[in-house]
Design an enzyme around this catalytic site. Structure first.
Site, short mmCIF file in Angstrom:
data_model
loop_
_atom_site.label_atom_id
_atom_site.label_comp_id
_atom_site.label_asym_id
_atom_site.label_seq_id
_atom_site.Cartn_x
_atom_site.Cartn_y
_atom_site.Cartn_z
N SER A 124 -11.66 -0.62 0.85
CA SER A 124 -10.31 -0.55 1.42
C SER A 124 -10.32 -0.94 2.89
O SER A 124 -9.35 -1.54 3.39
CB SER A 124 -9.75 0.87 1.29
OG SER A 124 -9.33 1.14 -0.02
N HIS A 149 -3.43 5.76 4.26
CA HIS A 149 -4.25 4.61 3.88
C HIS A 149 -3.64 3.29 4.33
O HIS A 149 -4.32 2.43 4.91
CB HIS A 149 -4.41 4.65 2.35
CG HIS A 149 -5.37 3.67 1.77
ND1 HIS A 149 -5.01 2.39 1.40
CD2 HIS A 149 -6.68 3.79 1.47
CE1 HIS A 149 -6.05 1.77 0.88
NE2 HIS A 149 -7.09 2.60 0.91
N ASP A 191 0.83 -1.20 0.00
CA ASP A 191 0.00 0.00 0.00
C ASP A 191 0.87 1.26 0.00
O ASP A 191 1.96 1.26 -0.54
CB ASP A 191 -0.91 -0.04 1.23
CG ASP A 191 -2.24 0.66 1.02
OD1 ASP A 191 -2.25 1.89 1.01
OD2 ASP A 191 -3.27 -0.03 0.86
#
Length: 582
Positions: A422, A211, A173
């Protein structure tokens, strides 16, 4: 003023109990006498403890002897039978007495005679089995701590495992803030920044770049450490792999190298909360290199058993409208677990992409204003989504702008605004890691099958087809308890096998059988002929025949006259020892 205290104490001791209650005594290991005020109920004696529920005493007792050998003469004198050793614990045994009173009396006698370090009734207690972290933000993590309508039954799964450090979950990520206090550095494994070719996976400071940290928090944040919330697999190893450039951009080389790095450096599970949409593929973006990286992971990872590779299904068209998963997208690969999202009621998130390739759904934001989002880790301090207690989001060409919503802490270490598939994907990845923690011999395909086979049919089982699948829900919402139970105990196991859920057994999983200990698998029956040889049908299930002996060297007998003589012998012996009242 000692007199009032003495009076109060005397009142407690002399308070009458129910007419049928009896006092049973045994000694604790430290030498203190314990008094049990118990009521005979069927084959058990039951202590009704205020605030704790009933504590049952049966015929069995646990003993740890002072010498290596069991005192067989004493056991014979007390009419005790050996059931089995207590695993590999030295000098520890499970014994059985003729009845519960005799069991407690035997505990007392063995301790008084100096034969036992401890001798304790085999209590059956209504203790709470589910581990529930005391971390301050855990109550806000409805996907873990909520009721059955919202949560994934992870607390029950934690009774079997909270994860093993040897089971490593890689998050490929934007990078992870490895200094976060809710990520245990002792469980960190082979961090990688593919872009800089270094071991520093730190993310850039924009909100969007937090994230990866948010994903890792949902998987591996510590539990019971009085910090933040918890991950689904708080005892698992964690591997941050940064493949995204600043602002969330990515390239094929980094994606391929990131997945391959994870597979080659010990990852058991690889969580990918990103994708390459069909519209890009249709514009000429060939994802074959990334697909080959995935195939490498499932064929070469874990010594050939394969990494479990999960991909987010996708978040629709950008306006919260779900779209079909394209046939060439990564979640459409047979080698991956495609994860969609559902809300706190089990209803599919309005933006969650769908299709026949969807494996499961996991909790996330519904897509509707005013409904709960997911609480997880944020990049530390003013970097990331939480800046001094205010939520920020990254807008193209503008950088981070305030959303007008609050965050859970002023320090900026956590966010309550993680959303999308996500968020759902690392939740499912955490369940996969728990599965491998209890059974590391499983292949990637077996883990995928378990996740799908044990999923809850939310919100309505009638939505699913004959094969158990629905294009919007996959096979249902991941259920950590059921998945871990199947991985640990198997499916459709024979009578006598341990179990946790009905699917573990070919028959029934009984938590409280008439005889023996549970939970265990038992064969259901309606007639004696339904049971195997040497078993009898009692209360709807098959149990081994019970053979009584006289306790004086008499041979076992299954004939009725032998049983009668044996029973008389036991009663006489008990009467002589004062165990039966005239």
């Amino acid at each position: 003023m000692p007199a009032p205290l003495f009076i109060g104490f005397a009142l407690i001791l002399m308070a009458p109990f129910a007419a049928t209650a009896e006092e049973l005594h045994y000694f604790r290991a430290d030498g203190r006498m314990a008094t049990l005020r118990a009521v005979p109920e069927g084959r058990l004696y039951v202590v009704h403890a205020p605030g704790f529920g009933p504590i049952s005493i049966g015929r069995r007792l646990l003993v740890r002897t002072r010498r290596d050998a069991l005192p067989m003469e004493t056991l014979a004198e007390l009419s005790l039978a050996v059931v089995r050793p207590l695993g590999s614990l030295p000098r520890a045994w499970l014994l059985e007495a003729p009845d519960p009173r005799a069991a407690v009396a035997a505990c007392r006698e063995l301790f008084i005679r100096g034969e036992a370090e401890w001798a304790v009734p085999d209590f059956r207690m209504p203790v709470s089995l589910h581990f529930r972290p005391d971390d301050p933000l855990y109550p806000t993590q409805w996907h873990l701590s909520g009721d059955a309508a919202a949560a994934i039954a992870v607390e029950a799964a934690w009774d079997l495992s909270r994860g093993e450090p040897s089971v490593v979950v890689a998050v490929v990520d934007t990078g992870v803030d490895a200094a976060h206090p809710d990520l245990d550095p002792a469980r960190l494994s082979h961090p990688r920044n593919v872009l800089s070719r270094s071991d520093d996976p730190s993310p850039s400071p924009l909100s969007i770049d937090s994230h990866g940290t948010a994903c890792m928090g949902l998987i591996a944040a510590g539990a019971g450490n009085a910090e933040g919330g918890s991950g689904v697999c708080p005892g698992c190893g964690w591997m941050p792999v940064r493949v995204f450039e600043d602002g969330g951009y990515m390239n094929h080389a980094a994606l391929v190298e990131g997945i391959v790095w994870a597979a080659d450096h010990g990852a058991s599970v690889i969580s990918n909360s990103w994708g390459i949409g069909q519209e890009l593929i249709d514009q000429g973006v060939d994802v074959a290199p990334v697909k080959d990286a995935v195939r490498h992971a499932v064929t070469s990872g874990r010594g050939g058993k394969g990494c479990v590779v999960l991909f987010a299904a996708g978040n629709g068209d950008g306006n919260l409208n779900a779209q079909p998963i394209g046939p060439d997208e990564l979640p459409a690969m047979e080698e991956t677990v495609a994860v969609g999202g559902c809300d706190e009621s089990g209803t599919v998130a309005r933006y969650s992409d769908f299709g026949p390739c969807l494996s499961v759904v996991a909790p996330t934001w519904s897509g509707n204003a005013g409904t709960p989002k997911i609480t997880t880790l944020d990049t530390l301090g003013d970097r990331g989504a939480n800046k001094a207690g205010a939520h920020y989001r990254t807008e193209t060409g503008q950088g981070d702008v305030p959303s007008g919503e609050d965050e859970p802490d002023a320090a900026g270490n956590y966010t309550r605004h993680f959303t999308g598939t996500s968020a759902a994907t690392p939740v499912a990845a955490g369940v996969a890691a728990l599965v491998l923690s209890v059974n590391p011999a499983l292949t990637w395909r077996e883990v995928k099958d378990i996740l799908q086979a044990t999923a809850d049919k939310v919100p309505d089982p009638s939505l699913y087809g004959p094969d158990g699948h629905d294009d919007h829900y996959g096979y249902g919402r991941v259920n950590a308890q059921r998945a871990v139970a199947i991985a640990r105990f198997g499916r459709s196991m024979p009578a006598g096998s341990p179990c946790l859920i009905p699917e573990n057994c070919a028959g029934d999983c009984l938590d409280k059988p008439l005889r023996g200990t549970g939970p265990a698998c038992f064969t259901p029956c309606a007639l004696p002929a339904d049971c195997p040889e040497r078993e009898v049908c009692e209360a709807g299930h098959c149990y081994p025949e019970v053979t009584l002996t006289g306790g004086c060297g008499c041979a076992p007998s299954s004939r009725s006259d032998g049983v009668l003589v044996s029973l008389v012998g036991v009663l006489v012996a008990m009467r002589r020892r004062g165990m039966l009242r005239p």
